[in-house]
Design an enzyme around this catalytic site. Structure first.
Site, PDB file in Angstrom:
ATOM      1  N   CYS A   1      -5.876 -25.988   1.857  1.00 21.28           N
ATOM      2  CA  CYS A   1      -4.958 -25.277   2.748  1.00 21.28           C
ATOM      3  C   CYS A   1      -5.494 -25.088   4.170  1.00 21.28           C
ATOM      4  O   CYS A   1      -5.048 -24.198   4.894  1.00 21.28           O
ATOM      5  CB  CYS A   1      -4.571 -23.936   2.124  1.00 21.28           C
TER       6      CYS A   1
ATOM      7  N   GLU B   1      -5.716  -7.200   0.293  1.00 13.14           N
ATOM      8  CA  GLU B   1      -5.152  -8.354   1.010  1.00 13.14           C
ATOM      9  C   GLU B   1      -3.823  -7.965   1.662  1.00 13.14           C
ATOM     10  O   GLU B   1      -3.567  -8.288   2.826  1.00 13.14           O
ATOM     11  CB  GLU B   1      -4.941  -9.534   0.055  1.00 13.14           C
TER      12      GLU B   1
ATOM     13  N   LYS C   1      -1.468 -13.255  -2.866  1.00 18.21           N
ATOM     14  CA  LYS C   1      -1.184 -14.511  -3.560  1.00 18.21           C
ATOM     15  C   LYS C   1      -2.391 -14.865  -4.412  1.00 18.21           C
ATOM     16  O   LYS C   1      -3.495 -15.020  -3.891  1.00 18.21           O
ATOM     17  CB  LYS C   1      -0.904 -15.608  -2.535  1.00 18.21           C
TER      18      LYS C   1
ATOM     19  N   LYS D   1       2.737 -12.906  -5.416  1.00 21.30           N
ATOM     20  CA  LYS D   1       2.969 -14.237  -5.956  1.00 21.30           C
ATOM     21  C   LYS D   1       1.814 -14.653  -6.855  1.00 21.30           C
ATOM     22  O   LYS D   1       0.675 -14.526  -6.414  1.00 21.30           O
ATOM     23  CB  LYS D   1       3.094 -15.223  -4.789  1.00 21.30           C
TER      24      LYS D   1
ATOM     25  N   SER E   1       7.060 -21.632  -9.536  1.00 14.90           N
ATOM     26  CA  SER E   1       7.500 -22.824 -10.270  1.00 14.90           C
ATOM     27  C   SER E   1       7.146 -22.787 -11.755  1.00 14.90           C
ATOM     28  O   SER E   1       7.959 -23.161 -12.605  1.00 14.90           O
ATOM     29  CB  SER E   1       6.893 -24.068  -9.628  1.00 14.90           C
TER      30      SER E   1
ATOM     31  N   CYS F   1      -1.509 -27.716   2.929  1.00 15.09           N
ATOM     32  CA  CYS F   1      -2.005 -28.436   1.740  1.00 15.09           C
ATOM     33  C   CYS F   1      -1.179 -29.672   1.382  1.00 15.09           C
ATOM     34  O   CYS F   1      -1.698 -30.590   0.744  1.00 15.09           O
ATOM     35  CB  CYS F   1      -2.152 -27.502   0.542  1.00 15.09           C
TER      36      CYS F   1
ATOM     37  N   TYR G   1      13.845 -19.967  -7.607  1.00 14.38           N
ATOM     38  CA  TYR G   1      14.498 -21.263  -7.810  1.00 14.38           C
ATOM     39  C   TYR G   1      15.810 -21.117  -8.576  1.00 14.38           C
ATOM     40  O   TYR G   1      16.538 -22.097  -8.721  1.00 14.38           O
ATOM     41  CB  TYR G   1      13.547 -22.222  -8.543  1.00 14.38           C
TER      42      TYR G   1
ATOM     43  N   ARG H   1      -8.480 -23.574  -5.565  1.00 10.70           N
ATOM     44  CA  ARG H   1      -8.204 -22.671  -4.440  1.00 10.70           C
ATOM     45  C   ARG H   1      -8.780 -21.270  -4.677  1.00 10.70           C
ATOM     46  O   ARG H   1      -8.385 -20.310  -4.023  1.00 10.70           O
ATOM     47  CB  ARG H   1      -6.698 -22.568  -4.226  1.00 10.70           C
TER      48      ARG H   1
ATOM     49  N   ARG I   1       3.071 -28.072  -7.305  1.00  9.61           N
ATOM     50  CA  ARG I   1       2.123 -29.051  -6.746  1.00  9.61           C
ATOM     51  C   ARG I   1       2.543 -30.466  -7.091  1.00  9.61           C
ATOM     52  O   ARG I   1       2.287 -31.407  -6.331  1.00  9.61           O
ATOM     53  CB  ARG I   1       0.705 -28.751  -7.244  1.00  9.61           C
TER      54      ARG I   1
ATOM     55  N   CYS J   1       1.732 -23.708   5.795  1.00 12.19           N
ATOM     56  CA  CYS J   1       0.483 -24.112   5.156  1.00 12.19           C
ATOM     57  C   CYS J   1       0.298 -25.604   5.405  1.00 12.19           C
ATOM     58  O   CYS J   1       1.216 -26.276   5.863  1.00 12.19           O
ATOM     59  CB  CYS J   1       0.472 -23.812   3.661  1.00 12.19           C
TER      60      CYS J   1
HETATM   61  C1  PBG Z   1       1.048 -23.781  -0.804  1.00 13.47           C
HETATM   62  C2  PBG Z   1       1.989 -23.095  -1.726  1.00 13.47           C
HETATM   63  C3  PBG Z   1       1.957 -23.098  -3.134  1.00 13.47           C
HETATM   64  C4  PBG Z   1       3.100 -22.421  -3.549  1.00 13.47           C
HETATM   65  C5  PBG Z   1       3.789 -21.991  -2.415  1.00 13.47           C
HETATM   66  N1  PBG Z   1       3.073 -22.402  -1.284  1.00 13.47           N
HETATM   67  C6  PBG Z   1       1.022 -23.757  -4.070  1.00 13.47           C
HETATM   68  C7  PBG Z   1      -0.412 -23.463  -4.020  1.00 13.47           C
HETATM   69  O1  PBG Z   1      -0.867 -22.477  -3.436  1.00 13.47           O
HETATM   70  O2  PBG Z   1      -1.137 -24.284  -4.573  1.00 13.47           O
HETATM   71  C8  PBG Z   1       3.489 -22.210  -4.984  1.00 13.47           C
HETATM   72  C9  PBG Z   1       4.950 -22.053  -5.233  1.00 13.47           C
HETATM   73  C10 PBG Z   1       5.371 -22.244  -6.649  1.00 13.47           C
HETATM   74  O3  PBG Z   1       4.564 -22.507  -7.568  1.00 13.47           O
HETATM   75  O4  PBG Z   1       6.581 -22.114  -6.878  1.00 13.47           O
HETATM   76  N2  PBG Z   1       0.171 -23.002  -0.079  1.00 13.47           N
HETATM   77 ZN    ZN Z   2      -1.528 -24.350   0.931  1.00 14.57          ZN
END
Ligand code: PBG
Ligand code: ZN
Length: 325
Positions: free
Chosen positions: A131, A235, A197, A250, A276, A123, A315, A219, A207, A121
């Site tokens: 992204c 998707e 996602k 996710k 996270s 971002c 994690y 997003r 982030r 990605c």
């Molecule tokens: C970026 C990305 C994100 C995460 C994984 N890849 C953040 C987002 O989409 O803003 C989130 C992972 C997490 O929160 O642990 N494309």
């Molecule tokens: Zn991204």
């Protein structure tokens, strides 16, 4: 029926419970997401993610040794760029000498058996935090984003990644990346798509770690809506048709129904990304003394397995021995 049938018979002792319970997933099922930064001897604590750090490559290798020893099977690498390196399209993401590219190479060299995945990605590399590059109207330009994502995936494959994992939720990103890999003879590079996602409020700590907060807007125009389950499932269905090798849901704990549904609709391996915010949630509860961290980690991980996850992107993986040993 009661009184003949007494279900408590089946859980009356630890031995009987152990005999009947599904085992918790082994360490080989865990993929540890971690953050790589430039430089040396850097190990910066991420305030919102206790126990997780931004690591320079030398520290990453040191940190990985006991994790690999504990049997954890894979890592998922994220990079980030300092402000001056960011531009409109996130060019640093596909720099062949970029931090993630060098990290992939170094990790494969030191731990050849460890499966190495890299997040595809931009971002964390764009000056606007979205992204993909923006079109004139301020939306992400879908097809221009695909070209950048394909270049990024190629650079990771070249560096030796076993798995490339596109997370941008662009239409056609899987087909674009697969075609690019195949045209360069990277036919064996696995494509794990962040296929379903959601636009989630649970990515905040990530982030913060990645400095990848969009400057303007959100997003929701590309990540799936949690209110529209059918489109969210399509998707994943489309990504499978486009050639994804592994699908993903996710976040995961808030979306166990999606995981279970998808498990019935596909024979592809399924990954669950325990994100996270879900990680921070358990930590915060434990810190206040409102719950036992080890018990919460085990119970939530069992839920993800039961719902159908084959791979746990988590994690908790860097403390596998402590939580699951
Ligand atoms: C970026 C990305 C994100 C995460 C994984 N890849 C953040 C987002 O989409 O803003 C989130 C992972 C997490 O929160 O642990 N494309
Ligand atoms: Zn991204």
């Amino acid at each position: 029926m009661f009184p003949e049938t007494r279900l408590r018979r089946l859980r009356q002792s630890a031995g009987i419970r152990k005999m009947l319970n599904a085992p918790l997933p082994g360490p080989e099922k865990f993929m540890w997401p971690t953050f790589v930064v430039d430089g040396e001897k850097r190990r910066e604590e991420i305030a919102s993610m206790p126990g997780q750090h931004r690591l320079s490559i030398d520290r990453l290798l040191a940190e990985l040794a006991p994790i690999v020893d504990s049997g954890v099977g894979s890592v998922l690498l994220f990079g980030l760029a300092d402000e001056p390196e960011k531009d409109f399209q996130g060019s640093e993401a596909f720099n062949p000498q970029g931090t993630v590219q060098r990290a992939i190479h170094a990790v494969k060299e030191r731990f050849p058996e460890l499966v190495v995945a890299a997040d595809v990605c931009v971002c964390a590399y764009t000056d606007h935090g979205h992204c993909g590059p923006l079109a004139a109207n301020g939306d992400v330009d879908n097809d221009a984003a695909n070209a950048v994502l394909a270049k990024t995936a190629i650079s990771f494959a070249e560096a030796g990644a076993d798995i490339v994992a596109p997370s941008a939720m662009m239409d056609g990103q899987v087909a674009a990346i697969r075609a690019a890999l195949d045209s360069k003879d990277w036919k064996n590079t696995i494509l794990m798509s962040y296929s379903t996602k959601f636009a989630s409020a649970m990515y905040g700590p990530f982030r913060d770690a990645e400095q990848s907060q969009p400057g303007k807007g959100d997003r929701k125009g590309y990540q799936a809506s949690y209110g529209d389950l059918r489109t969210a499932l399509r998707e994943s269905e489309l990504d499978e048709a486009e050639g994804a090798d592994i699908l993903m849901v996710k976040p995961s704990l808030f979306y166990l129904d999606v995981l279970a549904k998808l498990r019935e609709q596909t024979e592809l391996p399924l990954a669950a990304y325990n994100v996270s915010g879900e990680y921070a949630m358990l930590h915060a509860t434990a810190e206040r003394g409102w719950g036992d961290l080890r018990e919460m980690v085990r119970e939530s991980t069992a839920a993800l397995s039961r719902a159908g996850a084959d791979i746990l992107i988590s994690y908790w993986a860097n403390r596998y021995a402590e939580f699951f040993g």
